[in-house]
Design a protein around this motif. Structure first.
Motif, PDB file in Angstrom:
ATOM      1  N   VAL A  23      95.310  45.673 -36.769  1.00 49.10           N
ATOM      2  CA  VAL A  23      95.102  45.923 -35.564  1.00 49.10           C
ATOM      3  C   VAL A  23      94.737  44.686 -34.668  1.00 49.10           C
ATOM      4  CG1 VAL A  23      93.496  47.157 -33.918  1.00 49.10           C
ATOM      5  CG2 VAL A  23      94.115  48.353 -36.038  1.00 49.10           C
ATOM      6  N   LYS A  25      94.461  43.988 -31.139  1.00 52.60           N
ATOM      7  CA  LYS A  25      93.969  43.977 -29.840  1.00 52.60           C
ATOM      8  C   LYS A  25      93.373  43.011 -29.608  1.00 52.60           C
ATOM      9  CE  LYS A  25      90.382  47.505 -30.927  1.00 52.60           C
ATOM     10  NZ  LYS A  25      90.071  48.755 -31.172  1.00 52.60           N
ATOM     11  N   MET A 156      95.651  61.550 -37.374  1.00 59.55           N
ATOM     12  CA  MET A 156      94.938  60.470 -37.346  1.00 59.55           C
ATOM     13  C   MET A 156      93.485  60.842 -36.925  1.00 59.55           C
ATOM     14  SD  MET A 156      93.487  58.173 -34.852  1.00 59.55           S
ATOM     15  CE  MET A 156      94.290  57.084 -33.665  1.00 59.55           C
ATOM     16  N   MET A 158      89.124  59.256 -36.109  1.00 55.30           N
ATOM     17  CA  MET A 158      88.124  58.337 -36.407  1.00 55.30           C
ATOM     18  C   MET A 158      87.085  59.013 -36.594  1.00 55.30           C
ATOM     19  SD  MET A 158      88.998  55.738 -32.885  1.00 55.30           S
ATOM     20  CE  MET A 158      88.082  54.566 -32.938  1.00 55.30           C
ATOM     21  N   MET A 199      89.042  52.177 -40.677  1.00 52.47           N
ATOM     22  CA  MET A 199      88.997  50.967 -39.958  1.00 52.47           C
ATOM     23  C   MET A 199      88.058  49.835 -40.975  1.00 52.47           C
ATOM     24  SD  MET A 199      88.201  52.860 -36.521  1.00 52.47           S
ATOM     25  CE  MET A 199      87.194  51.457 -35.863  1.00 52.47           C
ATOM     26  N   SER A 200      87.952  48.658 -40.369  1.00 51.98           N
ATOM     27  CA  SER A 200      87.320  47.799 -41.106  1.00 51.98           C
ATOM     28  C   SER A 200      85.848  48.022 -41.808  1.00 51.98           C
ATOM     29  CB  SER A 200      86.955  46.457 -40.180  1.00 51.98           C
ATOM     30  OG  SER A 200      88.111  45.796 -39.911  1.00 51.98           O
ATOM     31  N   ILE A 216      93.091  48.336 -39.681  1.00 54.25           N
ATOM     32  CA  ILE A 216      92.253  47.380 -39.719  1.00 54.25           C
ATOM     33  C   ILE A 216      92.347  46.115 -38.755  1.00 54.25           C
ATOM     34  CG2 ILE A 216      91.339  45.727 -41.538  1.00 54.25           C
ATOM     35  CD1 ILE A 216      91.138  48.436 -42.656  1.00 54.25           C
ATOM     36  N   GLY A 217      91.235  45.841 -38.015  1.00 51.97           N
ATOM     37  CA  GLY A 217      91.317  44.580 -36.694  1.00 51.97           C
ATOM     38  C   GLY A 217      90.383  43.615 -37.498  1.00 51.97           C
ATOM     39  N   ARG A 224      86.044  40.597 -32.701  1.00 52.39           N
ATOM     40  CA  ARG A 224      86.524  40.521 -31.312  1.00 52.39           C
ATOM     41  C   ARG A 224      85.413  40.284 -30.440  1.00 52.39           C
ATOM     42  NH1 ARG A 224      89.120  44.857 -33.669  1.00 52.39           N
ATOM     43  NH2 ARG A 224      87.473  46.250 -33.020  1.00 52.39           N
TER      44      ARG A 224
HETATM   45  C1  LIG Z   1      90.092  48.881 -32.844  1.00 48.43           C
HETATM   46  C2  LIG Z   1      90.407  49.917 -33.458  1.00 48.43           C
HETATM   47  C3  LIG Z   1      90.701  49.962 -34.780  1.00 48.43           C
HETATM   48  C4  LIG Z   1      90.302  48.634 -35.611  1.00 48.43           C
HETATM   49  O1  LIG Z   1      88.580  48.364 -35.629  1.00 48.43           O
HETATM   50  P1  LIG Z   1      88.136  47.393 -36.640  1.00 48.43           P
HETATM   51  O2  LIG Z   1      86.646  47.919 -36.829  1.00 48.43           O
HETATM   52  O3  LIG Z   1      88.105  46.014 -36.065  1.00 48.43           O
HETATM   53  O4  LIG Z   1      88.944  47.251 -37.964  1.00 48.43           O
HETATM   54  C5  LIG Z   1      91.148  51.072 -35.622  1.00 48.43           C
HETATM   55  N1  LIG Z   1      91.489  52.308 -34.883  1.00 48.43           N
HETATM   56  C6  LIG Z   1      91.417  52.072 -33.645  1.00 48.43           C
HETATM   57  C7  LIG Z   1      91.625  53.669 -33.000  1.00 48.43           C
HETATM   58  C8  LIG Z   1      90.915  51.205 -32.727  1.00 48.43           C
HETATM   59  O5  LIG Z   1      90.661  51.308 -31.510  1.00 48.43           O
END
Ligand SMILES: *Cc1c(COP(=O)(O)O)cnc(C)c1O
Length: 227
Positions: A23, A25, A156, A158, A199-200, A216-217, A224
């Motif tokens: 990820v 962004k 998907m 979160m 995610m992370s 994973i960002g 960020r």
């Molecule tokens: C930003 C984002 C991620 C990644 O988040 P991290 O905590 O940086 O890994 C994953 N999924 C979605 C939908 C996001 O907006």
């Protein structure tokens, strides 16, 4: 992450059949290109404008995942190239994706975003809405009426933003059970193969609960700066 660490991380996931979406962004072209150089091809973005600008400047074999909230009037900007839209949360949006995909003479793969977290700030469909949308999609596709240019590939979600891993585990388990439920009901042509969760901060739990695509960002690119 440095190269060695990244390759180990990616390999460990791939050995388990898990796709790593990096990820990117807020991250620069140079930063993305570094990981491209390590062999990474799946990248995720949240904002249409940012994605469009980056796509134009980076190699064309990158598979771009759209993971943020998508407004219907912006679908046309990403429809020519997007690989997987992970955040479909209404029939209106799915219809627009279909329309723009057709206009570009292609098919666009999608995931339905389910609302699994406690917070009501997070987007996504609740179970009843997802059921309705899936039924409508299958019915109209079978009848050859609509949705010929979109394929729903899976779900998907979160998890809640919390320290409480039990809560996150429960939410991931719920999403996995939803996927299994749909796959029992759906005929083979429409099976869901992708379960995008983790995610992370919570990907390990997500993987234990059956995820096969992690987004994973910060773990890869570093924290960020919040705008
Ligand atoms: C930003 C984002 C991620 C990644 O988040 P991290 O905590 O940086 O890994 C994953 N999924 C979605 C939908 C996001 O907006």
């Amino acid at each position: 992450m440095e190269k060695k660490e990244f390759l180990e991380f990616k390999n460990d996931l791939e050995k388990k059949g898990i796709t790593l979406v990096a990820v990117s962004k807020t991250k620069s072209i140079e930063e993305i290109y570094r990981f491209y150089g390590y062999g990474q091809r799946d990248f995720g973005e949240n904002y249409v404008q940012e994605l469009v600008e980056k796509q134009a400047q980076l190699p064309k074999d990158i598979r771009w995942h759209f993971i943020g909230h998508l407004q219907t009037n912006k679908v046309k900007l990403i429809a020519p190239f997007v690989s997987l839209i992970q955040s479909v949360d209404s029939d209106k949006l799915l219809n627009e994706i279909n329309k723009q995909a057709k206009r570009n003479e292609r098919t666009i793969d999608c995931l339905l975003e389910m609302h699994i977290a406690k917070e009501d700030t997070k987007f996504g469909l609740v179970e009843a809405e997802a059921n309705t949308l899936i039924n409508q999609y299958i019915k109209e596709r079978k009848e050859g009426k609509n949705y010929k240019n979109v394929v729903i590939k899976g779900l998907m979600g979160m998890a809640s933003f919390t320290e409480d891993q039990k809560i996150q585990r429960k939410e991931f388990r719920y999403l996995k059970s939803s996927l299994d439920k749909y796959n029992q009901l759906l005929i083979s042509d429409f099976q869901f193969s992708i379960l995008s969760m983790g995610m992370s901060a919570d990907y390990k739990i997500a993987v234990e609960e059956g995820s096969n695509l992690v987004r994973i960002g910060s773990l890869i690119f570093g924290e960020r700066k919040t705008p």
